[in-house]
Scaffold this motif. Sequence first.
Motif, PDB file in Angstrom:
ATOM      1  N   TRP A 124      49.408  81.334 -21.664  1.00 23.56           N
ATOM      2  CA  TRP A 124      50.488  80.978 -22.456  1.00 23.56           C
ATOM      3  C   TRP A 124      51.511  81.951 -22.879  1.00 23.56           C
ATOM      4  CZ3 TRP A 124      51.549  80.646 -27.927  1.00 23.56           C
ATOM      5  CH2 TRP A 124      52.447  80.084 -28.230  1.00 23.56           C
ATOM      6  N   ILE A 125      50.667  83.197 -23.222  1.00 27.33           N
ATOM      7  CA  ILE A 125      51.514  84.343 -23.661  1.00 27.33           C
ATOM      8  C   ILE A 125      51.754  85.315 -22.644  1.00 27.33           C
ATOM      9  CG2 ILE A 125      50.283  84.347 -25.868  1.00 27.33           C
ATOM     10  CD1 ILE A 125      48.702  86.750 -25.289  1.00 27.33           C
ATOM     11  N   GLY A 126      51.391  84.952 -21.360  1.00 30.48           N
ATOM     12  CA  GLY A 126      51.802  85.878 -20.095  1.00 30.48           C
ATOM     13  C   GLY A 126      50.843  87.200 -19.975  1.00 30.48           C
ATOM     14  N   ALA A 127      49.485  86.873 -20.210  1.00 26.96           N
ATOM     15  CA  ALA A 127      48.662  88.206 -20.198  1.00 26.96           C
ATOM     16  C   ALA A 127      47.676  87.700 -19.199  1.00 26.96           C
ATOM     17  CB  ALA A 127      47.900  88.482 -21.488  1.00 26.96           C
ATOM     18  N   PRO A 128      47.698  88.376 -18.170  1.00 24.94           N
ATOM     19  CA  PRO A 128      46.379  88.096 -17.066  1.00 24.94           C
ATOM     20  C   PRO A 128      45.137  88.670 -17.572  1.00 24.94           C
ATOM     21  CG  PRO A 128      48.027  89.880 -16.300  1.00 24.94           C
ATOM     22  CD  PRO A 128      48.712  89.403 -17.644  1.00 24.94           C
ATOM     23  N   VAL A 129      44.130  88.039 -17.972  1.00 30.34           N
ATOM     24  CA  VAL A 129      43.019  88.431 -18.595  1.00 30.34           C
ATOM     25  C   VAL A 129      41.695  88.261 -17.448  1.00 30.34           C
ATOM     26  CG1 VAL A 129      43.628  88.346 -20.786  1.00 30.34           C
ATOM     27  CG2 VAL A 129      42.741  86.309 -19.666  1.00 30.34           C
ATOM     28  N   SER A 130      40.316  89.038 -18.003  1.00 32.59           N
ATOM     29  CA  SER A 130      39.569  88.501 -16.926  1.00 32.59           C
ATOM     30  C   SER A 130      38.695  87.300 -17.333  1.00 32.59           C
ATOM     31  CB  SER A 130      38.504  89.914 -17.044  1.00 32.59           C
ATOM     32  OG  SER A 130      37.203  89.588 -16.712  1.00 32.59           O
ATOM     33  N   THR A 131      38.580  86.495 -16.549  1.00 32.13           N
ATOM     34  CA  THR A 131      37.762  85.224 -16.930  1.00 32.13           C
ATOM     35  C   THR A 131      36.359  85.508 -16.954  1.00 32.13           C
ATOM     36  OG1 THR A 131      37.941  84.820 -14.463  1.00 32.13           O
ATOM     37  CG2 THR A 131      39.560  83.535 -15.705  1.00 32.13           C
ATOM     38  N   THR A 132      35.902  86.673 -16.155  1.00 29.08           N
ATOM     39  CA  THR A 132      34.548  86.882 -16.246  1.00 29.08           C
ATOM     40  C   THR A 132      34.247  87.417 -17.558  1.00 29.08           C
ATOM     41  OG1 THR A 132      34.451  87.586 -13.866  1.00 29.08           O
ATOM     42  CG2 THR A 132      32.767  88.458 -15.196  1.00 29.08           C
ATOM     43  N   HIS A 133      35.185  88.291 -18.332  1.00 25.38           N
ATOM     44  CA  HIS A 133      34.891  88.647 -19.480  1.00 25.38           C
ATOM     45  C   HIS A 133      34.961  87.572 -20.613  1.00 25.38           C
ATOM     46  CE1 HIS A 133      35.678  93.266 -18.592  1.00 25.38           C
ATOM     47  NE2 HIS A 133      34.795  92.919 -17.767  1.00 25.38           N
ATOM     48  N   SER A 134      35.917  86.593 -20.304  1.00 21.63           N
ATOM     49  CA  SER A 134      35.929  85.472 -21.263  1.00 21.63           C
ATOM     50  C   SER A 134      34.486  84.865 -21.293  1.00 21.63           C
ATOM     51  CB  SER A 134      37.039  84.710 -20.828  1.00 21.63           C
ATOM     52  OG  SER A 134      38.365  85.178 -20.678  1.00 21.63           O
TER      53      SER A 134
ATOM     54  N   SER B  95      37.942  92.396 -11.262  1.00 22.72           N
ATOM     55  CA  SER B  95      39.060  92.309 -10.346  1.00 22.72           C
ATOM     56  C   SER B  95      40.263  92.197 -10.890  1.00 22.72           C
ATOM     57  CB  SER B  95      38.757  91.157  -9.381  1.00 22.72           C
ATOM     58  OG  SER B  95      38.806  89.910 -10.084  1.00 22.72           O
ATOM     59  N   THR B  96      40.556  91.368 -12.075  1.00 16.53           N
ATOM     60  CA  THR B  96      41.709  91.325 -13.058  1.00 16.53           C
ATOM     61  C   THR B  96      42.141  92.626 -13.263  1.00 16.53           C
ATOM     62  OG1 THR B  96      41.184  88.963 -13.547  1.00 16.53           O
ATOM     63  CG2 THR B  96      43.056  90.186 -14.839  1.00 16.53           C
ATOM     64  N   HIS B  97      41.563  93.291 -14.292  1.00 16.50           N
ATOM     65  CA  HIS B  97      41.878  94.713 -14.567  1.00 16.50           C
ATOM     66  C   HIS B  97      42.175  95.590 -13.259  1.00 16.50           C
ATOM     67  CE1 HIS B  97      39.556  93.911 -18.772  1.00 16.50           C
ATOM     68  NE2 HIS B  97      40.261  92.997 -18.226  1.00 16.50           N
ATOM     69  N   ILE B  98      41.434  95.430 -12.513  1.00 14.73           N
ATOM     70  CA  ILE B  98      41.715  96.535 -11.247  1.00 14.73           C
ATOM     71  C   ILE B  98      43.180  96.090 -10.601  1.00 14.73           C
ATOM     72  CG2 ILE B  98      41.107  97.082  -8.914  1.00 14.73           C
ATOM     73  CD1 ILE B  98      38.188  96.280  -9.581  1.00 14.73           C
ATOM     74  N   ALA B  99      43.498  94.889 -10.349  1.00  9.32           N
ATOM     75  CA  ALA B  99      44.570  94.589  -9.553  1.00  9.32           C
ATOM     76  C   ALA B  99      45.897  94.977 -10.606  1.00  9.32           C
ATOM     77  CB  ALA B  99      44.841  92.929  -9.353  1.00  9.32           C
ATOM     78  N   VAL B 100      45.730  94.615 -11.928  1.00  7.50           N
ATOM     79  CA  VAL B 100      46.854  94.732 -12.937  1.00  7.50           C
ATOM     80  C   VAL B 100      46.925  96.327 -13.195  1.00  7.50           C
ATOM     81  CG1 VAL B 100      47.657  94.236 -15.158  1.00  7.50           C
ATOM     82  CG2 VAL B 100      46.708  92.216 -13.770  1.00  7.50           C
ATOM     83  N   GLY B 101      45.607  97.084 -13.279  1.00  4.78           N
ATOM     84  CA  GLY B 101      45.942  98.356 -13.406  1.00  4.78           C
ATOM     85  C   GLY B 101      46.568  99.075 -12.283  1.00  4.78           C
ATOM     86  N   ALA B 102      46.351  98.620 -10.976  1.00  9.02           N
ATOM     87  CA  ALA B 102      47.070  99.282  -9.848  1.00  9.02           C
ATOM     88  C   ALA B 102      48.256  98.948  -9.936  1.00  9.02           C
ATOM     89  CB  ALA B 102      46.428  98.338  -8.593  1.00  9.02           C
ATOM     90  N   VAL B 103      49.082  97.850 -10.564  1.00 14.90           N
ATOM     91  CA  VAL B 103      50.421  97.594 -10.645  1.00 14.90           C
ATOM     92  C   VAL B 103      50.916  98.582 -11.561  1.00 14.90           C
ATOM     93  CG1 VAL B 103      52.173  96.013 -11.252  1.00 14.90           C
ATOM     94  CG2 VAL B 103      50.143  94.977  -9.958  1.00 14.90           C
ATOM     95  N   PHE B 104      50.238  98.768 -12.595  1.00  8.68           N
ATOM     96  CA  PHE B 104      50.610  99.909 -13.750  1.00  8.68           C
ATOM     97  C   PHE B 104      50.563 101.411 -13.162  1.00  8.68           C
ATOM     98  CE2 PHE B 104      49.108  96.756 -17.188  1.00  8.68           C
ATOM     99  CZ  PHE B 104      50.459  96.630 -17.553  1.00  8.68           C
ATOM    100  N   GLY B 105      49.493 101.417 -12.276  1.00 10.42           N
ATOM    101  CA  GLY B 105      49.436 102.884 -11.660  1.00 10.42           C
ATOM    102  C   GLY B 105      50.542 102.980 -10.460  1.00 10.42           C
ATOM    103  N   VAL B 106      51.204 101.873  -9.876  1.00 11.21           N
ATOM    104  CA  VAL B 106      52.340 102.316  -9.078  1.00 11.21           C
ATOM    105  C   VAL B 106      53.478 102.563  -9.932  1.00 11.21           C
ATOM    106  CG1 VAL B 106      53.951 100.891  -7.606  1.00 11.21           C
ATOM    107  CG2 VAL B 106      51.269 100.910  -7.177  1.00 11.21           C
ATOM    108  N   GLY B 107      53.480 101.620 -10.979  1.00 10.64           N
ATOM    109  CA  GLY B 107      54.715 102.157 -11.862  1.00 10.64           C
ATOM    110  C   GLY B 107      55.032 103.163 -12.548  1.00 10.64           C
ATOM    111  N   PHE B 108      53.918 103.603 -13.100  1.00  9.60           N
ATOM    112  CA  PHE B 108      53.621 104.828 -13.755  1.00  9.60           C
ATOM    113  C   PHE B 108      53.768 105.914 -12.717  1.00  9.60           C
ATOM    114  CE2 PHE B 108      51.501 102.607 -17.211  1.00  9.60           C
ATOM    115  CZ  PHE B 108      52.484 102.791 -18.132  1.00  9.60           C
TER     116      PHE B 108
END
Length: 494
Positions: free
Chosen positions: A161-171, A412-425
């Motif tokens: 709802w707030i637009g944050a991709p989180v790890s369902t495994t961690h949940s 896998s969530t943190h990896i994929a979103v971290g990769a998007v951040f890595g590309v951007g930075f």
Amino acid sequence: MSNSEDHSRHLETLDRDLGRLSNIELASSYIARPLVGPGIAFLFILGAALGALLLFGSTSNTLIVVIAAAFGAYMALNIGANDVANNMGPAVGANALTMGGAIAIAAIFESAGALIAGGDVVSTIAKGIIAPSSMGTTEVFIWAMMAALLSSALWVNLATWIGAPVSTTHSVVGGVMGAGIASAGFAAVNWPTMSAIAASWVISPLLGGLVAAGFLWFIKSNIIYREDKIAAARRWVPVLVGVMAGTFASYIALKGIKKLIKIDILTALGIGAAIGVLCWMIMIPVIRRQSEGLENRNKSLKVLFGIPLVVSAALLSFAHGANDVANAVGPLAAIVQASAAGDFTQAVSIPFWVMLIGAFGISFGLFLFGPKLIRVVGSQITKLNPMRAYCVALSAAITVIIASWLGLPVSSTHIAVGAVFGVGFFREWDAERRLRKARGSVPNRPNLSPEERRRRKLVRRSHFMTIVAAWVTTVPAAALLSAAIFHVIRIVAT
């Protein structure tokens, strides 16, 4: 007034009326849309509960299993709405796939992964977070699993709802931990495992970001910044596609089909190397043919990365369905086994009807609610083109393989979103570097103002802070919510 003038005036009036009508239809569709999605989701949850009622049979624990099936279906819907965006977002953001195409491919491959290769044996207490013996009775164990399932689903729902991709495994881990503490105290928690999971909050996105940035640097320096871009692409794109094919072959062998056949990491790497070399050889004439007549500019290069991106999105979805369906139905399967046999200390095999709830729930959740997070990952964190999206997809697979080899519990969530951040930075750093170089070649060039520097940032800081905050709070938030739900269930049940 002439007949022709009268006729034209009538046509203008009709056009205005039709315009108003289309606006009304558009407005009504927007009003109805928020009700349609939840309505279909509710029917699916109700169907899962009725299916459990028919398939489980009539026993003293039937009501518990029916309620648990509804919670499992709700969790599966939320996984589809949140988690699948990591696989499809880059391809959609790079315009290699339309939103409809992405949803169709993901629904097919997520379901195939879940039903063909999913349902690996799941530990009764979700990956060894809580010692089974600490639960005491079967009744307490079932309450704890119900609380864990509902709390993790509610948390992922809030994150979507707030637009944050989180790890369902961690949940799920947080939910199990919270219920375990509520039922048996802090001593019941396997704290070394929890420490490793906490470390993965940092390790996963950093590894993903570094690998993605490394590949983007390679593509920029060896293709994009070359004088003859097409000649460079003919040389290196087949190599890059071969690397991607080999990596995904290893990834699927290691993670996607482990239920069908157990493959160790060295064998998986060998399979990947063979398939990678084969694809490299096949792609040499294909890329040469595709690149004929292309202009010597960056825009032309995007064509060459389109098909690999679509294939990578499909394979990521298959592996995700095979692995993460257990997040939705692992606790449900444990409840079913405990309710049927009264035993909750042994490993749990997920029944096929429970797998169906997970597979179809993920697909429904993606179809009904997935586009929001797909847009966040694909275009709202940083702008992706096919080359950048390729780096993100490849990073996701490579990082999981590295983590498996090192024995690190990564998301896998943190990896994929971290990769998007890595590309951007990396793009920000590279743009700043090129700006300094250009300024050095032009004496007395004025420096940019702080406002102009902020405007040129290529990663949205607001999304960055929201997502990182959601990651850090996932386990404790799910744990607190689960503990509260456990106490409510215990009060209601006793």
